[in-house]
Design a protein around this motif. Structure first.
Motif, PDB file in Angstrom:
ATOM      1  N   GLY A  96       0.842  -1.180   0.000  1.00 31.85           N
ATOM      2  CA  GLY A  96       0.000   0.000   0.000  1.00 31.85           C
ATOM      3  C   GLY A  96       0.876   1.227   0.000  1.00 31.85           C
ATOM      4  N   PRO A  97       0.280   2.415   0.106  1.00 30.03           N
ATOM      5  CA  PRO A  97       1.077   3.649   0.114  1.00 30.03           C
ATOM      6  C   PRO A  97       2.105   3.657   1.236  1.00 30.03           C
ATOM      7  N   GLY A  98       3.396   3.589   0.868  1.00 30.19           N
ATOM      8  CA  GLY A  98       4.467   3.623   1.857  1.00 30.19           C
ATOM      9  C   GLY A  98       4.609   2.367   2.697  1.00 30.19           C
ATOM     10  N   VAL A  99       4.013   1.267   2.275  1.00 27.71           N
ATOM     11  CA  VAL A  99       4.034   0.020   3.055  1.00 27.71           C
ATOM     12  C   VAL A  99       4.569  -1.113   2.181  1.00 27.71           C
ATOM     13  N   VAL A 100       5.492  -1.898   2.723  1.00 26.99           N
ATOM     14  CA  VAL A 100       6.019  -3.064   2.018  1.00 26.99           C
ATOM     15  C   VAL A 100       6.065  -4.257   2.959  1.00 26.99           C
ATOM     16  N   SER A 101       5.969  -5.430   2.379  1.00 32.37           N
ATOM     17  CA  SER A 101       6.201  -6.677   3.116  1.00 32.37           C
ATOM     18  C   SER A 101       7.532  -7.265   2.685  1.00 32.37           C
ATOM     19  N   VAL A 102       8.285  -7.747   3.654  1.00 35.37           N
ATOM     20  CA  VAL A 102       9.574  -8.377   3.400  1.00 35.37           C
ATOM     21  C   VAL A 102       9.449  -9.857   3.743  1.00 35.37           C
ATOM     22  N   TYR A 103       9.691 -10.712   2.763  1.00 33.93           N
ATOM     23  CA  TYR A 103       9.682 -12.158   2.971  1.00 33.93           C
ATOM     24  C   TYR A 103      11.126 -12.610   3.201  1.00 33.93           C
ATOM     25  N   LEU A 104      11.309 -13.439   4.223  1.00 33.54           N
ATOM     26  CA  LEU A 104      12.648 -13.910   4.582  1.00 33.54           C
ATOM     27  C   LEU A 104      12.672 -15.427   4.626  1.00 33.54           C
ATOM     28  N   ARG A 105      13.753 -15.981   4.159  1.00 32.64           N
ATOM     29  CA  ARG A 105      13.957 -17.420   4.232  1.00 32.64           C
ATOM     30  C   ARG A 105      15.238 -17.702   5.009  1.00 32.64           C
ATOM     31  N   GLY A 106      15.369 -18.938   5.485  1.00 32.61           N
ATOM     32  CA  GLY A 106      16.545 -19.315   6.244  1.00 32.61           C
ATOM     33  C   GLY A 106      16.575 -20.809   6.475  1.00 32.61           C
ATOM     34  N   ALA A 138       2.396 -12.600   9.026  1.00 31.96           N
ATOM     35  CA  ALA A 138       1.802 -13.882   8.648  1.00 31.96           C
ATOM     36  C   ALA A 138       2.301 -14.919   9.632  1.00 31.96           C
ATOM     37  N   ALA A 139       1.469 -15.887   9.922  1.00 31.77           N
ATOM     38  CA  ALA A 139       1.878 -16.928  10.871  1.00 31.77           C
ATOM     39  C   ALA A 139       3.090 -17.675  10.330  1.00 31.77           C
ATOM     40  N   PRO A 140       4.066 -17.982  11.180  1.00 35.81           N
ATOM     41  CA  PRO A 140       5.249 -18.738  10.712  1.00 35.81           C
ATOM     42  C   PRO A 140       4.832 -20.126  10.251  1.00 35.81           C
ATOM     43  N   ASP A 141       5.300 -20.524   9.075  1.00 41.25           N
ATOM     44  CA  ASP A 141       4.923 -21.822   8.517  1.00 41.25           C
ATOM     45  C   ASP A 141       6.082 -22.802   8.472  1.00 41.25           C
ATOM     46  N   GLY A 142       7.242 -22.411   9.033  1.00 40.75           N
ATOM     47  CA  GLY A 142       8.392 -23.296   9.033  1.00 40.75           C
ATOM     48  C   GLY A 142       9.258 -23.173   7.809  1.00 40.75           C
ATOM     49  N   HIS A 143       8.834 -22.360   6.827  1.00 36.42           N
ATOM     50  CA  HIS A 143       9.592 -22.210   5.590  1.00 36.42           C
ATOM     51  C   HIS A 143      10.105 -20.789   5.386  1.00 36.42           C
ATOM     52  N   ARG A 144       9.292 -19.802   5.730  1.00 38.03           N
ATOM     53  CA  ARG A 144       9.718 -18.418   5.606  1.00 38.03           C
ATOM     54  C   ARG A 144       8.938 -17.549   6.582  1.00 38.03           C
ATOM     55  N   LEU A 145       9.424 -16.335   6.770  1.00 38.66           N
ATOM     56  CA  LEU A 145       8.786 -15.357   7.643  1.00 38.66           C
ATOM     57  C   LEU A 145       8.402 -14.141   6.812  1.00 38.66           C
ATOM     58  N   ARG A 146       7.377 -13.427   7.277  1.00 41.20           N
ATOM     59  CA  ARG A 146       7.003 -12.190   6.609  1.00 41.20           C
ATOM     60  C   ARG A 146       6.821 -11.091   7.659  1.00 41.20           C
ATOM     61  N   ILE A 147       7.461  -9.949   7.409  1.00 44.32           N
ATOM     62  CA  ILE A 147       7.238  -8.758   8.209  1.00 44.32           C
ATOM     63  C   ILE A 147       6.723  -7.662   7.285  1.00 44.32           C
ATOM     64  N   THR A 148       6.001  -6.704   7.834  1.00 40.44           N
ATOM     65  CA  THR A 148       5.451  -5.616   7.045  1.00 40.44           C
ATOM     66  C   THR A 148       5.772  -4.309   7.733  1.00 40.44           C
ATOM     67  N   ALA A 149       6.274  -3.342   6.980  1.00 37.81           N
ATOM     68  CA  ALA A 149       6.749  -2.077   7.546  1.00 37.81           C
ATOM     69  C   ALA A 149       6.129  -0.906   6.799  1.00 37.81           C
ATOM     70  N   LYS A 150       5.805   0.127   7.555  1.00 37.59           N
ATOM     71  CA  LYS A 150       5.303   1.365   6.976  1.00 37.59           C
ATOM     72  C   LYS A 150       6.364   2.439   7.109  1.00 37.59           C
ATOM     73  N   ASP A 151       6.490   3.275   6.094  1.00 38.34           N
ATOM     74  CA  ASP A 151       7.484   4.347   6.093  1.00 38.34           C
ATOM     75  C   ASP A 151       7.041   5.440   7.068  1.00 38.34           C
ATOM     76  N   THR A 183      -0.565  -5.794  11.463  1.00 40.88           N
ATOM     77  CA  THR A 183       0.420  -6.841  11.133  1.00 40.88           C
ATOM     78  C   THR A 183       0.375  -8.037  12.085  1.00 40.88           C
ATOM     79  N   PRO A 184       0.497  -7.879  13.417  1.00 40.66           N
ATOM     80  CA  PRO A 184       0.456  -9.080  14.258  1.00 40.66           C
ATOM     81  C   PRO A 184      -0.917  -9.733  14.281  1.00 40.66           C
ATOM     82  N   LEU A 185      -1.983  -8.931  14.122  1.00 44.16           N
ATOM     83  CA  LEU A 185      -3.326  -9.509  14.154  1.00 44.16           C
ATOM     84  C   LEU A 185      -3.613 -10.283  12.876  1.00 44.16           C
ATOM     85  N   ARG A 186      -3.065  -9.822  11.757  1.00 41.90           N
ATOM     86  CA  ARG A 186      -3.183 -10.603  10.519  1.00 41.90           C
ATOM     87  C   ARG A 186      -2.562 -11.979  10.708  1.00 41.90           C
TER      88      ARG A 186
END
Length: 459
Positions: A239-249, A282-295, A341-344
């Motif tokens: 959305g405006p000024g908002v991004v989600s970052v997907y992380l793997r490990g 997003a709930a952790p699924d054991g494969h990747r994590l997602r965080i969402t940040a607003k500017d 974000t945490p409620l999603r």
């Protein structure tokens, strides 16, 4: 981009009531024990003949004990953090810190007055003599200055002028202040070495505080990062000024994290030393994590510039806004802005039945509603009822509702929109004032205090 998550139902550490009780009793016991040490050292008897000196001794002892408790409160000890939550620990940390620095100031004034009376000298000369001639006093003065700076920057007005990253960096000086005070306490603090019991207590207290910081603020994050080696997989605009970052490990199914929790994140590149807290969206699924940040400033602007493959460092997970605090099977979730974000993530993981979950999503404009497609998919798949709260709030009114609801009390609206609200667990995340308005409304609507769970976006 829609994210349909296969929820990982791994076992997580339970929140045991006795952990909370044991931590609280230990803290109170330490304060009472310090007073007992002062009494056993003729503190009460000396009040008659040397009031200033004896009262100064007590103030110094209590100040030192609260300083160590302050460090322990924010040492990120997992069972303490899970028992109380970061919000409450941070609040107690501030109370202990301000009380400690106040007692330290009282200690300095009272001891100086007491010595001046005994030596029959003026106060300024006595203060100079104490600092320049007594063993460890120069170090203690430097430590006091460091602690004073931490206290000043903790005042609400000062916090508003500081970036989170700057405020966090300045607060590291609390460790320096505690360390610089130790030589003075050992060399000239008679109450610290007056008996084997006193010596054992203070060495144990300092060792516990230092050990907790080294293990949980340093050692545990180093170990988790070395084990999981997170990197950025992709960055997706939301959305405006908002991004989600997907992380793997690696071995993310073994990462002890639950939906609703947050991490303090650092990313390789410019500004990597400055950590910023972001919740999982997003709930952790054991494969990747997602965080969402607003500017919302320099620190939260960084995620939008990340590239795939960028290494990520994290501290955590932290937070108690999880399934573990759930008391029943009905839930009402309240989110404002980026607080979604945490409620999603919780909507993925909480074990509610169709029709037993309701979400209130607050935003100024329709385009500011985050995860709308994902939420609509959850509504269809799991029977979540969603209320979008759009528009400005009433000026001068402490309400969580848009201005159109102004004629009706908040709790009346809540009872109408959520019949049987008193039987729900209420999860809240958003700006501090808005969160407080939701919590107050829920309590007036009959929700027990133990079923209201909030995560305030404040520091």
């Amino acid at each position: 981009m829609s994210a349909t998550v296969v929820t990982r139902r791994a076992a997580r550490p339970a929140v045991r009531v006795w952990w909370r009780d044991a931590a609280g009793l230990t803290a109170w016991f330490s304060v009472l024990f310090v007073v007992a040490l002062w009494v056993s050292g003729r503190g009460l008897q000396d009040l008659g003949t040397g009031f200033f000196t004896s009262a100064g001794r007590l103030a110094g002892l209590l100040s030192a004990d609260l300083l160590l408790l302050q460090l322990l409160l924010m040492a990120r000890i997992p069972w303490v953090e899970r028992g109380y939550g970061q919000d409450r620990l941070a609040r107690w940390h501030r109370i202990a810190g301000f009380t400690s620095i106040t007692l330290l100031a009282a200690h300095l004034v009272l001891i100086t007055l007491g010595y001046a009376v005994t030596d029959r000298s003026d106060v300024l000369s006595e203060a100079w003599a104490l600092v320049t001639t007594y063993p460890g006093m120069l170090l203690a003065a430097a430590g006091t200055a460091a602690l004073g700076m931490v206290a000043v920057t903790s005042v609400r007005a000062a916090r508003r002028r500081l970036r989170y990253e700057s405020w966090h960096l300045l607060h590291l000086y609390a460790y320096l202040g505690a360390g610089l005070a130790l030589p003075h306490q050992l060399w000239t603090g008679a109450d610290f070495t007056a008996s084997p019991v006193a010596t054992a207590f203070w060495w144990t207290a300092y060792a516990a505080a230092a050990g907790a910081v080294l293990v949980f603020r340093v050692g545990r994050p180093v170990w988790l990062n070395a084990r999981h080696r997170l990197v950025v997989e992709q960055v997706v605009p939301e959305g405006p000024g908002v991004v989600s970052v997907y992380l793997r490990g690696r071995d993310l199914d073994r990462l002890p994290v639950a939906a609703g929790q947050f991490f303090v994140w650092r990313f390789a590149g410019p500004g990597w030393t400055r950590g910023k807290p972001f919740s999982l969206s997003a709930a952790p699924d054991g494969h990747r994590l997602r965080i969402t940040a607003k500017d919302l400033g320099e620190g939260s602007r960084r995620p939008a510039t990340l590239r795939p493959g960028t290494p990520a460092l994290f501290e955590g997970p932290y937070g108690r806004l999880t399934e573990t605090v759930l008391k029943g099977h009905k839930v009402a979730l309240f989110a404002s802005g980026i607080g979604i974000t945490p409620l999603r993530a919780l909507l993925d993981e909480l074990p509610y039945r169709p029709g037993d979950a309701v979400l209130f999503h607050r935003a100024g404009r329709p385009e500011d509603l985050l995860f709308r497609d994902e939420l609509e998919e959850l509504a269809a798949r799991r029977g979540v009822r969603i209320h979008y709260l759009l528009g400005h709030r009433s000026p001068g009114r402490a309400s969580w509702l848009p201005a159109g609801y102004a004629p009706v009390p908040d709790e009346q609206v809540l009872r109408h929109l959520v019949p049987g609200i008193a039987d729900h667990d209420v999860y809240v995340c958003g700006p501090d004032g808005w969160t407080g308005a939701v919590v107050d409304s829920a309590r007036r609507a009959g929700v027990p205090a133990g079923r209201v769970h909030s995560e305030r976006f404040a520091w």
